[in-house]
Design an enzyme around this catalytic site. Structure first.
Site, PDB file in Angstrom:
ATOM      1  N   GLY A 211       0.814  -1.421   0.013  1.00 35.99           N
ATOM      2  CA  GLY A 211       0.113   0.035  -0.166  1.00 35.99           C
ATOM      3  C   GLY A 211       1.078   1.403  -0.064  1.00 35.99           C
ATOM      4  O   GLY A 211       2.019   0.883  -0.673  1.00 35.99           O
ATOM      5  N   GLY A 215       0.926   4.894   4.847  1.00 38.30           N
ATOM      6  CA  GLY A 215      -0.060   4.743   5.861  1.00 38.30           C
ATOM      7  C   GLY A 215       0.976   2.595   6.304  1.00 38.30           C
ATOM      8  O   GLY A 215       0.622   2.814   7.303  1.00 38.30           O
ATOM      9  N   GLY A 216       2.058   2.663   5.292  1.00 32.96           N
ATOM     10  CA  GLY A 216       2.854   1.659   5.831  1.00 32.96           C
ATOM     11  C   GLY A 216       3.090   2.119   6.616  1.00 32.96           C
ATOM     12  O   GLY A 216       3.650   1.188   7.162  1.00 32.96           O
ATOM     13  N   GLU A 235       5.645  -3.464   1.573  1.00 25.78           N
ATOM     14  CA  GLU A 235       5.640  -2.578   0.264  1.00 25.78           C
ATOM     15  C   GLU A 235       5.547  -1.741  -0.254  1.00 25.78           C
ATOM     16  O   GLU A 235       3.743  -1.465   0.161  1.00 25.78           O
ATOM     17  CB  GLU A 235       5.446  -3.462  -0.598  1.00 25.78           C
ATOM     18  CG  GLU A 235       5.238  -3.443  -2.403  1.00 25.78           C
ATOM     19  CD  GLU A 235       4.700  -3.623  -3.511  1.00 25.78           C
ATOM     20  OE1 GLU A 235       4.233  -2.760  -4.079  1.00 25.78           O
ATOM     21  OE2 GLU A 235       4.775  -5.306  -4.101  1.00 25.78           O
ATOM     22  N   CYS A 272       2.798  -0.995  -9.366  1.00 31.87           N
ATOM     23  CA  CYS A 272       4.055  -0.750  -8.060  1.00 31.87           C
ATOM     24  C   CYS A 272       5.263  -0.597  -8.841  1.00 31.87           C
ATOM     25  O   CYS A 272       6.378   0.518  -8.124  1.00 31.87           O
ATOM     26  CB  CYS A 272       3.694  -1.494  -7.136  1.00 31.87           C
ATOM     27  SG  CYS A 272       4.077  -3.355  -7.137  1.00 31.87           S
TER      28      CYS A 272
END
Length: 490
Positions: A211, A215-216, A235, A272
């Site tokens: 994400g 947030g990660g 990731e 990504c």
């Protein structure tokens, strides 16, 4: 078997989370001693069930994600194929790294009998991704690799495809139950606060996440701040630099422009591995070629309105800089949709402020960076920071070694004459790179993704009967082992 702790419309309660976490812990007592054949059967049952439900699931996914049935059918095929690949891998068993050092009194210090192998960590939390509703979601690679390793899984479904997540979870849970997997081996939960609580829950021993960087990083910090810190395999962000040499531009500029456009616009750029930065010789006219190839392209729906808004904001920030030129498209985007954007700048600009210019814009955009010579380009590549991929396009006979050395510093996968979108699922794959692309050195795609959810344990001078079957003298399982430093095949 816990199918789901909430519907697509409601968030999992704290009490429900406690129930599924306790069930996962109980299931681990079974999965930690399960055989490879048993786990392979569970994974294949899930793959078969997903294949059988393909039409229903793809229809739901298309309604929620706008990705189209062709792409989504392909993604289901990828998802079931990787489940079966993990089943094959655990039967082959080399992933266990089974190692035996027999006693040797002549060493200094004397060596006892030592036997080592990888063992499952325990219950794992998995966060579904927005851009891959099958392959990186409820039954995706994180779930498959954790189950293959012998770890129960609690999946936090993604709100971008909530109905699909809930229905997929039902299919997975029913398949596992029918295959004889223990109660509690799999659960599906929902809600932002639930996700936070899941990372902090004492029964969770590792987290798999795909994400946003923001947030990660928040969840990564939570995992590290626990009384018992746990690994967080995230990731998060990548611009995936591409370096095109002068010889390649001279020989095949139009071909390269077409290849770049096909890559950065694929799936509305919501990959990504999107090639977000392309380094080309100054004065080559390459940016104009790319711009001409996307001129007049229509806007397409993004996964969510929030992703579309973030993309517009990101390209708007770049386009508003004095050192960046808009070659095609622009920051004015339709709500909920995105059209391709081609931007141009120089190595001098990015070296002056790499953090601002080498920023991932999750969507159909690419930044063409013009360089004076290859050394100039490599200085810019070093400023990129960690990425999932890095690519070089050269010509036969060119000495690419200095370029490859730098690309290897910044990325986990180095491509030659190719484009980074599309990640094959195999034994040799590496989908991960230096920060901020991922939070670890491990891969989230391919067989060695299992390594994230395993830990080494050594047994010293253990009676044969007390050892795991994989380490006993007889090798009744017939697995590859390293004995006294020598790799021994069955």
């Amino acid at each position: 078997m816990t199918e789901t702790a909430a519907t697509a419309e409601s968030a999992t309660t704290a009490a429900e989370l406690e129930e599924v976490a306790a069930a996962a812990r109980r299931a681990f007592a079974v999965t930690v001693t399960s055989t490879a054949a048993e786990r392979a059967g569970w994974l294949r049952a899930v793959a078969d069930a997903l294949d059988a439900a393909r039409d229903e699931l793809v229809a739901i996914a298309d309604e929620e994600t706008h990705l189209g049935t062709t792409r989504l059918n392909g993604e289901v095929a990828r998802t079931t194929a990787q489940l079966r690949l993990f089943a094959d891998a655990i039967l082959e068993s080399s992933y266990l790294e089974a190692t035996i050092d027999r006693p040797d009194p002549t060493t200094i210090p004397p060596r006892p009998d030592l036997r080592r192998m990888l063992r499952p960590l325990g219950p794992v939390a998995v966060f579904g991704a927005s851009n891959f509703p099958f392959a990186f979601s409820v039954a995706g690679g994180d779930t498959a690799s954790a189950l293959a390793a012998g770890c129960p899984v609690i999946v936090k479904g993604h709100s971008a495809h909530a109905r699909l997540s809930a229905r997929t979870a039902e299919v997975v849970a029913a398949a596992l139950s029918g295959a004889g997997a223990p109660e509690g081996i799999f659960a599906h939960v929902t809600g932002r606060e639930t996700g936070v609580a899941l990372v902090q829950h004492p029964e969770i021993r590792a987290v798999g996440f795909t994400g946003s960087l923001h947030g990660g990083r928040y969840l990564f910090d939570l995992a590290q701040q626990r009384p018992d810190p746990i690994p967080f395999y995230g990731e998060l962000s990548a611009v995936n630099p591409v370096l095109i040499t002068p010889a390649a531009i001279e020989a095949r500029a139009d071909e390269l422009a077409a290849g770049l456009v096909g890559s950065f616009t694929l799936g509305a750029g919501q990959f990504c591995t999107n090639p977000g930065v392309v380094l080309v010789p100054s004065g080559s006219g390459f940016a104009e070629r790319v711009g001409a190839a996307v001129a007049g392209a229509s806007a397409v729906p993004m996964l969510t309105d929030g992703i579309a808004a973030a993309f517009a904001e990101g390209v708007g920030g770049l386009a508003g800089r004095a050192d960046v030129e808009v070659v095609a498209g622009g920051p004015a985007q339709q709500p909920g949709s995105a059209a391709p954007v081609v931007l141009r700048t120089t190595t001098a600009a990015v070296l002056a402020e790499p953090g601002a210019l080498f920023h991932e814009c999750f969507g159909p955009s690419t930044l063409v960076v013009e360089y004076a010579d290859v050394a100039d380009a490599l200085a810019a590549v070093r400023a990129v920071g960690g990425s999932l991929t890095a690519s070089v396009h050269g010509q036969p006979g060119e000495d690419l070694a200095p370029i490859v050395e730098v690309l290897t510093e910044v990325a986990g996968r180095v491509l030659f004459a190719g484009w980074p979108t599309g990640v094959a699922v195999s034994w040799a794959q590496q989908h991960g790179g230096p920060w901020p692309s991922t939070t670890s050195i491990h891969t989230s795609v391919g067989v060695t993704a299992m390594r994230r959810f395993l830990r080494p344990v050594a047994y010293q001078d253990a009676p044969d009967a007390a050892l795991p079957l994989e380490l006993r003298d007889e090798n009744g399982l017939g697995i590859p082992r390293r004995i006294d430093g020598v790799l021994t095949l069955p």
